[in-house]
Enzyme design. Structure first.
Site, PDB file in Angstrom:
ATOM      1  CB  CYS A 133      -0.877  -0.042   1.261  1.00 53.66           C
ATOM      2  SG  CYS A 133      -1.813   1.451   1.607  1.00 53.66           S
ATOM      3  N   GLY A 134       0.419   2.301  -0.559  1.00 51.86           N
ATOM      4  CA  GLY A 134       1.182   3.535  -0.545  1.00 51.86           C
ATOM      5  C   GLY A 134       1.463   4.043   0.866  1.00 51.86           C
TER       6      GLY A 134
END
Length: 166
Positions: free
Chosen positions: A35-36
Site C-alpha cells: 500500500c502507498g
C-alpha cells in the site's frame, strides 16, 4: 459488550482480547504490506519503541479489503513486517474492518467519529484508533501520520491515565 471483551486472535493463532492490554494505551491499526501508506509501519514501530516502556502498544490488524494490500498469509505478513520494518509490536490475524463480515472490534471502533465528526467505515489501510485505559477511543484517518501532534497528544493523554503516571 465492553470493547475489551471482544475476542481477538493473534497472527500466530492464539486467543487474546484488549483486556490483555488493559494496563496499556493501545493503538489499533489496520495494516497492509502493499500500500502507498505501508511506510507508516516504520513510524508505528518508532512509537512502539518510544512509548512502549511507559505503557503503550500498537496492535496491527492486517487487512486485505483495500486494493489487495495484504494478500499474504500470517507467516508472510510476519516476515515482511520483521525484515522490512523491524516490527516488534503484536500483529493479529487478517481482519475484515468493513462489510458484512466486519470483525466485532471494528464494528465498535467505526462507531467512533473522527476529528471532523464522521463515524462509519474505515476509509483505507492504516486507519488508527487510540484506546485509552478508561476505554475512550480517538480515531485518526489513514493519512494522519502516526507521529502527528494530534496522535501523540492522544497517546500522552492515555498514558497520563495509567497508575504509574500518577
Amino acid at each position: 459488550m465492553d470493547i475489551r471483551d471482544i475476542p481477538l486472535t493473534t497472527i500466530d493463532g492464539a486467543s487474546t482480547s484488549l483486556a490483555d492490554y488493559e494496563d496499556k494505551v493501545v493503538m489499533v491499526v489496520n495494516v497492509a504490506s502493499r500500500c502507498g501508506l505501508t511506510p507508516q509501519y516504520e513510524t508505528l514501530e518508532q512509537l512502539q519503541k518510544t512509548y512502549g516502556e511507559r505503557g503503550f502498544t500498537v496492535l496491527g490488524f492486517p487487512c486485505n479489503q483495500f486494493a489487495l494490500g495484504e494478500t499474504g498469509d500470517g507467516e508472510k505478513i510476519q516476515e515482511f513486517c520483521s525484515t522490512t520494518y523491524g516490527v516488534t509490536f503484536p500483529l493479529m490475524e487478517k481482519t475484515k474492518v468493513n462489510g458484512r463480515s466486519q470483525h466485532p472490534l471494528y464494528a465498535e471502533l467505526t462507531a467512533v467519529p473522527d476529528a471532523g465528526g464522521k463515524a462509519g467505515k474505515v476509509k483505507w489501510n492504516f486507519e488508527k484508533f487510540v484506546v485509552a485505559p478508561d476505554g475512550g477511543v480517538t480515531r485518526f484517518r489513514p493519512t494522519t501520520l502516526p507521529d502527528s501532534p494530534e496522535v501523540i497528544a492522544s497517546i500522552e493523554a492515555g498514558l497520563a491515565q495509567l497508575p504509574s503516571a500518577a
